[in-house]
Write an enzyme that holds these catalytic residues in place. Structure first.
Site, PDB file in Angstrom:
ATOM      1  CG  HIS A  63     -37.416  77.194  57.743  1.00  0.00           C
ATOM      2  ND1 HIS A  63     -36.847  77.513  56.529  1.00  0.00           N
ATOM      3  CD2 HIS A  63     -38.524  76.466  57.480  1.00  0.00           C
ATOM      4  CE1 HIS A  63     -37.597  76.982  55.566  1.00  0.00           C
ATOM      5  NE2 HIS A  63     -38.617  76.342  56.109  1.00  0.00           N
ATOM      6  CG  ASP A  84     -42.081  73.218  53.857  1.00  0.00           C
ATOM      7  OD1 ASP A  84     -42.206  74.454  54.062  1.00  0.00           O
ATOM      8  OD2 ASP A  84     -41.023  72.708  53.488  1.00  0.00           O
TER       9      ASP A  84
HETATM   10 MN    MN Z   1     -40.300  75.272  55.163  1.00  0.00          MN
END
Ligand code: MN
Length: 389
Positions: free
Chosen positions: A229, A350
């Protein structure tokens, strides 16, 4: 060497259609055989009746980059923010963890009713949870190690309370490699988590550094994917990103994470750990678009400093998967399916940083065949993260 996860009967717990870690590598064709390949390698193209799907049509949806935190970690991040400094992540972290009202934070903290009702309202079946940026990577080492354990314990509790709604990626503290490996083993073998997530560099060190190799070795041996990430660019390249909010999602995240992924390819560490599986956010952080140029200018042996044995596109085809987090562009999705393969792309929201409804509308209405939509929306995630059907 980390212990491999096995069934109680002692047989390897390998999915029937996923990576076979016992494959004996020999010859280039098997070396580039994909660790991510599923049963359907054919690129199913949209055809006739299957092409269109009205927005709102129900399809199983597993969202693969969904953030959470726990109060103890949130408090520790606030300490980091209030301590200040030049780290480029501090601006965004202050907005998430120290702003008022703490709307984002309250959603990050929910591992039950609030989160699940938002999933239900949008027809999302499952969140693959991961500890929100910056993980434990900005804490002093002992604190990072302790909070990684605590966070993984809480994650595993949430998964046990809601086994159909939550899967989870473990966090670990790269600051202490030995402790990181122990926690990675515990997370997979004991807590039964589905993989790992790391927020790019730790104290400006990238995972191609030799002191991080035990982490990569553990992820490979445990057969669990490592989600790479983003975070803001490391100190050495931070300066131009300080203006115009370019530090985070606008551009800095993509530059940081794609740089990290390229370091893994060009350093040769993916030749050392050929079965390591890495997941990239945000439609591959633009790397799919760059592959042709990368293959041209970073071909093995074409420059003295390059240490890669394969072309970048071959690493992408063997070691990487990507998610659609934050990129709701059907044309970008079509390009990625054609360029890197249908079986290595997973849908993501997300949460809570991006709206759930937009991400749902995107996957339900993109021009895809039914098979393509099913693979991106849930089947690839089931295979890659070993999520029960
Ligand atoms: Mn993220």
């Amino acid at each position: 060497m980390p212990k491999r996860r096995g069934k109680p009967d002692g047989k390897d717990n390998e999915p029937k259609t996923g990576i076979n870690r016992r494959v004996v590598l020999g010859g280039l064709s098997s070396i580039v055989a994909s660790a991510f390949s599923g049963p359907t390698l054919a690129k199913a193209l949209p055809d006739g009746d299957q092409q269109s799907r009205a927005a709102g049509t129900r399809i199983r949806k597993i969202a693969t980059e969904e953030a959470f935190t726990i109060p103890e970690v949130a408090e520790a991040v606030r300490d980091v923010v209030r301590h200040g400094g030049t780290n480029l992540d501090l601006k965004v972290l202050s907005l998430i963890y120290d702003a008022s009202p703490r709307t984002l934070l309250s959603r990050l903290l929910s591992l039950d009713a609030t989160r699940i009702s938002e999933m239900d309202a949008n027809g999302v079946d499952m969140h693959v949870l991961s500890l929100a940026i910056p993980g434990v990577q900005m804490f002093e080492t002992d604190k990072a190690v302790a909070l990684a354990r605590l966070s993984n314990d809480r994650l595993s509790e949430a998964m046990r309370s809601h086994p159909k709604r939550f899967a989870g990626l473990a966090t670990f503290a790269p600051q202490d490699t030995r402790a990181a490996v122990l926690e990675m083993e515990r997370a997979i073998n004991t807590l039964k988590l589905n993989g790992f997530l790391v927020n790019s560099h730790t104290e400006n060190v990238y995972l191609d550094a030799s002191r991080c190799w035990p982490i990569l070795e553990a992820a490979e041996a445990l057969g669990a994917p490592l989600y790479l990430h983003p975070r803001a660019p490391s100190d050495g390249m931070a300066a131009p990103f300080r203006d115009y909010s370019m530090d985070g999602a606008i551009w800095g995240y993509a530059v940081e994470a794609s740089t990290h992924a390229l370091r893994l390819m060009l350093s040769g560490v993916l030749d050392r750990f050929p079965r390591l599986r890495i997941v990239l956010s945000h439609m591959g952080e633009a790397l799919p678009f760059w592959l042709s140029r990368l293959d041209l200018v970073a071909a093995p042996g074409s420059r003295p400093a390059l240490k890669n044995k394969l072309k970048p596109s071959e690493y992408i085809q063997r070691n990487f998967a990507i998610t659609t987090s934050g990129v709701q562009d059907p044309q970008a999705l079509r390009f990625c399916i054609d360029k890197i393969g249908l079986d290595r792309i997973m849908w993501a929201i997300d949460y809570p940083f991006q709206p759930t409804a937009t991400a749902v509308k995107f996957i339900e209405s993109a021009t895809l065949s039914d098979q393509e939509r099913a693979q991106v929306a849930f089947q690839n995630a089931e295979r890659i993260f070993r999520i029960p059907k």
